[in-house]
Structure formats: C-alpha cells, structure tokens
Enzyme design. Sequence first.
Site, short mmCIF file in Angstrom:
data_model
loop_
_atom_site.label_atom_id
_atom_site.label_comp_id
_atom_site.label_asym_id
_atom_site.label_seq_id
_atom_site.Cartn_x
_atom_site.Cartn_y
_atom_site.Cartn_z
CE1 TYR A 18 -4.93 -1.05 0.31
CE2 TYR A 18 -3.10 -2.60 0.58
CZ TYR A 18 -3.79 -1.47 0.98
OH TYR A 18 -3.35 -0.75 2.06
CE1 TYR A 148 -0.91 1.96 3.44
CE2 TYR A 148 1.36 1.75 2.68
CZ TYR A 148 0.16 1.17 3.08
OH TYR A 148 0.04 -0.19 3.11
CG ASP A 254 7.72 5.00 5.58
OD1 ASP A 254 8.48 4.31 4.88
OD2 ASP A 254 6.52 4.72 5.77
CE LYS A 283 5.94 -0.61 -1.08
NZ LYS A 283 5.28 0.41 -0.27
C1 LIG Z 1 4.49 0.21 1.04
C2 LIG Z 1 4.85 1.13 2.12
C3 LIG Z 1 4.92 0.68 3.45
C4 LIG Z 1 4.53 -0.71 3.84
O1 LIG Z 1 5.37 -1.67 3.29
P1 LIG Z 1 4.85 -3.19 3.20
O2 LIG Z 1 6.08 -3.94 2.80
O3 LIG Z 1 3.79 -3.21 2.16
O4 LIG Z 1 4.36 -3.57 4.54
C5 LIG Z 1 5.32 1.58 4.40
N1 LIG Z 1 5.64 2.84 4.10
C6 LIG Z 1 5.59 3.32 2.84
C7 LIG Z 1 5.98 4.71 2.56
C8 LIG Z 1 5.17 2.48 1.81
O5 LIG Z 1 5.06 2.95 0.57
#
Ligand SMILES: *Cc1c(COP(=O)(O)O)cnc(C)c1O
Length: 452
Positions: A18, A148, A254, A283
Amino acid sequence: MTHSDWIRKDLKYNWHPYTQMKDCRSFPPILIEQARGIKLYDNKGNVYYDTISSWWCNVHGHNHPKIKKAIKKQLDLLEHVLFAGFTHKPAILLAEKLISLTPQGLSKVFFSDNGSTSVETALKMSFQYWQNIGKSEKIKFVSLDHGYHGDTIGAMSVGGVDLFNKIFSPLFFKSFKVSSPYCYRCPVGKQRSSCQIDCIKPLENLLKNKNGEIAAVILEPLVMAAGGMIIYPKEYLKKAAGLTKKYNVHLILDEVATGFGRTGKMFACEYANIRPDFMCLSKGITSGTLPLAATLTTEKIYKAFYAEYNQGKTFYHGHTYTANPLACQAALASLEIFKEENTLVKVRKLMPLLHKELENMRNLEFVGDVRYIGMIGAIELVKDKSTKEPFKARERIGYKIYREGLKKGLILRPLGNIIYLYLPLKIKEKELRFVSRRLYEILRNIRRIIKW
Ligand SMILES: *Cc1c(COP(=O)(O)O)cnc(C)c1O
C-alpha cells in the site's frame, strides 16, 4: 551501517505494501528498532504512539511478557507440523477456546494464517456447502459497498473499495453489491436520529428476488474498517442477519478487524446478538505477534462435507502455516491476558473518555463527521461542512496529515480523508489524553497542514 545505508538498502530490496514507492524518495520508511506498550522507537531516538495498533492487530501492547514467554516455551517443543493427518495441543486448546467465546452455534474451527485467507475459506466453504447438498445454482455472494475483506482475488471480488480494487475487476467472480449503512452519507437520505434502517431495503429486495442464486451475504459487523471506519447501527446488522435466515442464505461475519475487543465487546456481533453461519478472525488474534487466522462455522455446514470419501465432499483447501503452534500459543496467551488483566472491563471504562475527546473535535474546521465505537474513533474531513463535499484523492489530505502526525509522534495512517484512531486496548488513560490532545492540535492547524 549508518542510518542512510539501511534506508538505501531497504529501498533497493523491499517493495512495501500500500505504498507508492516513489514517495519514499522524499519520505523514506522509518526504521523501527523496538516497541514497548503502545510506543514504537526508531533508531534515531524518536518515539511514536502506535495509535493504529500496528495495522489493527496489536491488542495488549507491544512486547507483552506473557505472550513472549508462551512463544519461547512452545519454540522448545514444536515450531511447526503439517495440520493434515497431524494435530497438536495448542490448536486443540485454541479451537476449544474460540468456540467458547464466539456466538452459539459456531462449533468448528478451520485455521489459516491471515485475514484474507480466513475470508477465502468462508467463501469457498459456503459455495461448496450448497454444491454438496445439491443446490448448485447458489453460487453468488452479496457484499456491501465500502466493504473490505482482504486483498486476494476472492476477497476482492466481495470488496467495495474502488480505490484498491478497480484495476483488478476483470478478474473478479460475479457478486451482488448493495449500498452500505453509511450514516453520514445516508444512501436513502435520512437522519440517524429518526431513521428506521430504511437502507436495508436494497439488501432485502435482492435477497427476496435472487435468493435462489445466492450462497451468502458477507459483512463486517458494525465497523466497515478499511472502507473508511464507517460505523453503523446494530439494528442494521440485526435486520441483515434476520433476512439471511428468512431467505436461506449464509451469513458470513468478517470480524478480522473488529474481533478481540476493539468495539468494547469481544466480538462486534455481540451488540446485535446474532448467530452467523461463518465468522472470520485474524488480526488481533495473536495480539499482533504472529500470523494466524480462523474461520468458524456450524455443525450443519460441517455435516454437509462429512461423508464417505468417494462422495467427493471433502474440503480441498489449506495453507502451509495453518494452525502454526507458535501462533496458537500466542493466541492462547493473548486470550488469557484478557482475563488476567480484565482488559474488556478497563476498555469499557476508558471508552467514554475517547468518545468525549473526539466529540470536542466536531466543531473544528473541515471536520464533517465524528464517529466512534469502543477504542475506534474516526473523523471524516470534508471540504465543505454544509454540503459534505469531500476532498479529492489527488489533494492527498490524508498523506499530509500522516506526515504531520509523525512529526508529532502519532502514527495516523488515514484512509483517504478519514483520520482515525484504532487504539491498542492496553492504552492507559494518560496516554489516551496525550494522543487525543495531539490529534486535536493537528486538526486545529489543518488549514496550515493541507495548505488549502
Ligand atoms: C485486514 C482485513 C482483512 C484482511 O486481512 P489480511 O490479514 O490483511 O489479509 C479482511 N477483512 C477485514 C475486515 C480486514 O480489516
């Protein structure tokens, strides 16, 4: 090597994510040597407050002794083993723990190693579920504008951030996109105070008319993070969950960004008290120490794959570092810290202070919207407060504020015109006051910073 030798080498060999690498000629990456708590230290003696939790993954502060100890202990036993045909205690304990913490009904854990793969796993499982039970026409997904879900092709296919995705769109599988509950820019022109969640209508109509071809709806619960820290009412989430049940499509939540206490609850979906068919975690799962992800699902979905081998219902999917034992131990330690340090209780006590400090910024010039939940807070800057006209991407407002933030010791990494704080849960009251005061100072001087 001198500082400039390191940077020269970095730019010679590394391609950063990025990042427009050409920007690095005038503004090179910062060489970080150490981190403690919520502070990062560079090799020149500068200190930076990690106000975005190292890209939203740090939870208990950097260099937490308990997590370090857990990783070191595991390292002496077993660093890795393939997870097909083999298993290990850290993965067993972690799966059990995740199931006990997440909403009822989720009873199986499929591990992977990053947020995007946790999403890919959910999409593929949902897709194959319908194939396995003979509903082969249910092959499409529904997602939100500004949503996202990661950077792999599948995750981008259900993504709604044009800036990142547009160029790749010829590669995407077909999916349906509906407008998002972006209250500041309400898609149906309502005010939050009097709204009846009318913005759910497009989703409702789509599910009503096309449910026969839809496998799942995928959502980020309550916070659409990368899309601009858009925070939406729990009623929307509740209604969306109800509609997926009514029209027999899966709900994929998600929680890659929102999981592990960010919103003041362990998982954001707890605010709406709903039961998804899939939940994606990553995360914060290891408090930002090692890569790990998990996709949780239900007994019903698991059973649709459980068959004699020759029936062809196996889930052919996996990643080399799936359920890495070191990462699983880090995750277990992180979850224990939540209990030992009463993390969520402390966060709930501190949240009102963050929210109050942000409210104080509402009247500043160019501040269009202020929104927050838990330890997440965002400020949307606009050119004109009355018309909500946004700044243009080429004005690079976010980038200018990013650079100013660094001068002031804050790692603000704006999403376009949205400046946000995504604070480690470990933050102390004193640090929170310091960070918000600095942010206030930056925003107060914004005209000078953006030279507009
Ligand atoms: C960051 C993120 C992802 C992707 O995770 P990565 O570990 O960067 O591949 C997927 N969904 C959400 C909501 C995110 O914030």
